[in-house]
Design an enzyme around this catalytic site. Structure first.
Site, PDB file in Angstrom:
ATOM      1  N   GLY A   1      37.151  34.326  56.295  1.00 23.25           N
ATOM      2  CA  GLY A   1      36.918  34.197  57.723  1.00 23.25           C
ATOM      3  C   GLY A   1      35.771  35.056  58.200  1.00 23.25           C
ATOM      4  O   GLY A   1      34.746  35.206  57.514  1.00 23.25           O
ATOM      5  N   CYS A   2      35.931  35.671  59.368  1.00 23.10           N
ATOM      6  CA  CYS A   2      34.862  36.470  59.964  1.00 23.10           C
ATOM      7  C   CYS A   2      34.479  37.675  59.117  1.00 23.10           C
ATOM      8  O   CYS A   2      33.375  38.212  59.259  1.00 23.10           O
ATOM      9  CB  CYS A   2      35.275  36.944  61.361  1.00 23.10           C
ATOM     10  SG  CYS A   2      35.517  35.597  62.544  1.00 23.10           S
ATOM     11  N   ALA A   3      35.371  38.117  58.226  1.00 14.35           N
ATOM     12  CA  ALA A   3      35.068  39.246  57.344  1.00 14.35           C
ATOM     13  C   ALA A   3      34.186  38.842  56.169  1.00 14.35           C
ATOM     14  O   ALA A   3      33.731  39.708  55.414  1.00 14.35           O
ATOM     15  CB  ALA A   3      36.364  39.871  56.827  1.00 14.35           C
TER      16      ALA A   3
END
Length: 349
Positions: free
Chosen positions: A141-143
């Site tokens: 995801g955003c990581a």
């Protein structure tokens, strides 16, 4: 002797369809308004995100019609490959390299499915060698921007002197599902956008460029429902909790300080921050947690304002701006993703 990997070059790419936040609100109103009695109560979300413009891989009309898995998957494959080819081509050119010079590729994406994976599809398309080592990453995801860059750095360190290409692409707009008239889906339509980035890394004692010193991650127990995807009949349904800013304020600071202490780098010695701009509330929470360090947050706000939340790709846009600004010294790179996970890296510009 091991050598610290360096970022030789970095490039970003945006899809061709640019829309203002006003246009995005118009689409959301047309799609959700007739089915949501409280839609007008949610309208301020579009102004409060801090976003002015975003880019999408498909024209705005495409999102107003119901789309199933075949259409979404085809749009993901074609759009992601086009953006990755653009970003990778620019990054290699900036480094004075050709695709044949790349020894390994790490590719992060969580907004679509491709098998063969995206970097495999790029091999012949761009002329990479058949023996190129490949590592596709899904689910971060955003990581994924921070963790993917860290993985690429670890591979570069293990393959000292070899060239590693890190790719990240997220087409978040393809998760826009007109069938789900819910507040969460309306908020998602106000936040998410598309973009890609590429970075060339090498662990070489004679190299130049920002040093990727170290990276780490921390996953909090009992937080798996905070962020992620639901697999629905017509696509991926977004999951993100309203508690994220509070989690950042309550739990992130000791994790960041622990990472810095292990690096023997006091927070006061940081030259700046490279933060994933997940949204206005997230950035305000990060401002509080990372104080008194604030240099670099203006770059995160600028990326959010111009590009929206491009999930894992966003933090690479912030890094690009920070490098271009002439900033120097140790920086803390951060992002938050499904798990619920904090991703951290030290980059010395």
């Amino acid at each position: 002797m091991t050598h610290t990997p360096r970022i030789l070059s970095l490039a970003t790419a945006l899809p061709p369809h640019r829309l203002s936040q006003y246009e995005a609100l118009g689409v959301a109103r047309a799609v959700f308004g007739p089915r949501m009695r409280d839609f007008d109560r949610l309208v301020p979300v579009f102004a409060n995100t801090g976003i002015e413009t975003r880019h999408a891989v498909m024209p705005i009309e495409w999102y107003m019609e119901p789309r199933g898995w075949p259409e979404r998957t085809a749009a993901f494959r074609d759009g992601a490959l086009a953006l990755l080819e653009e970003a990778a081509g620019q990054a290699l050119a900036h480094a004075g390299l050709r695709p044949q010079d790349v020894d390994a590729i790490v590719c992060a994406s969580t907004t679509g499915i491709a098998t063969p994976s995206l970097e495999a599809l790029l091999l012949e398309r761009m002329g990479f060698r058949p023996d190129t080592v490949r590592l596709p990453l899904f689910g971060l995801g955003c990581a994924g921007g921070v963790l993917g860059l860290t993985r690429a750095g670890q591979i570069a360190q293990a393959m000292a002197g070899r060239t590693v290409l890190f790719l990240v692409v997220e087409l978040c707009t393809l998760a826009f599902r007109s069938a789900e008239a819910t507040p969460t889906n309306v908020v998602a339509s106000a936040l998410f956008a598309d973009g890609a980035a590429a970075a060339v890394l090498r662990a070489d004692p004679e190299g130049e460029g920002p040093r990727l010193v170290d990276g780490a991650e921390h996953t909090w127990p009992g937080t798996q429902g905070v962020m992620g995807w639901r697999v629905e009949d017509d696509g991926l349904g977004v999951i993100f909790s309203q508690s994220i800013p509070a989690l950042i304020r309550d739990r992130l600071e000791p994790v960041l300080d622990g990472f810095l202490e292990r690096r023997r780098l006091p927070r006061g010695e940081l030259a700046g921050l490279i933060c994933h701009p997940g949204g206005a509330k997230v950035l305000h929470a990060l401002e509080e947690v990372c104080a008194p360090v604030s240099a670099g947050l203006d770059d995160a706000w600028a990326v959010l304002r111009r590009c929206g939340n491009m999930s894992a790709a966003s933090v690479m846009f912030v890094l690009e701006r920070r490098i271009a600004s002439g900033a120097r010294g140790p920086h803390l790179m951060t992002a938050l993703g499904p798990g619920f996970t904090a991703a951290m890296a030290q980059i010395d510009l």
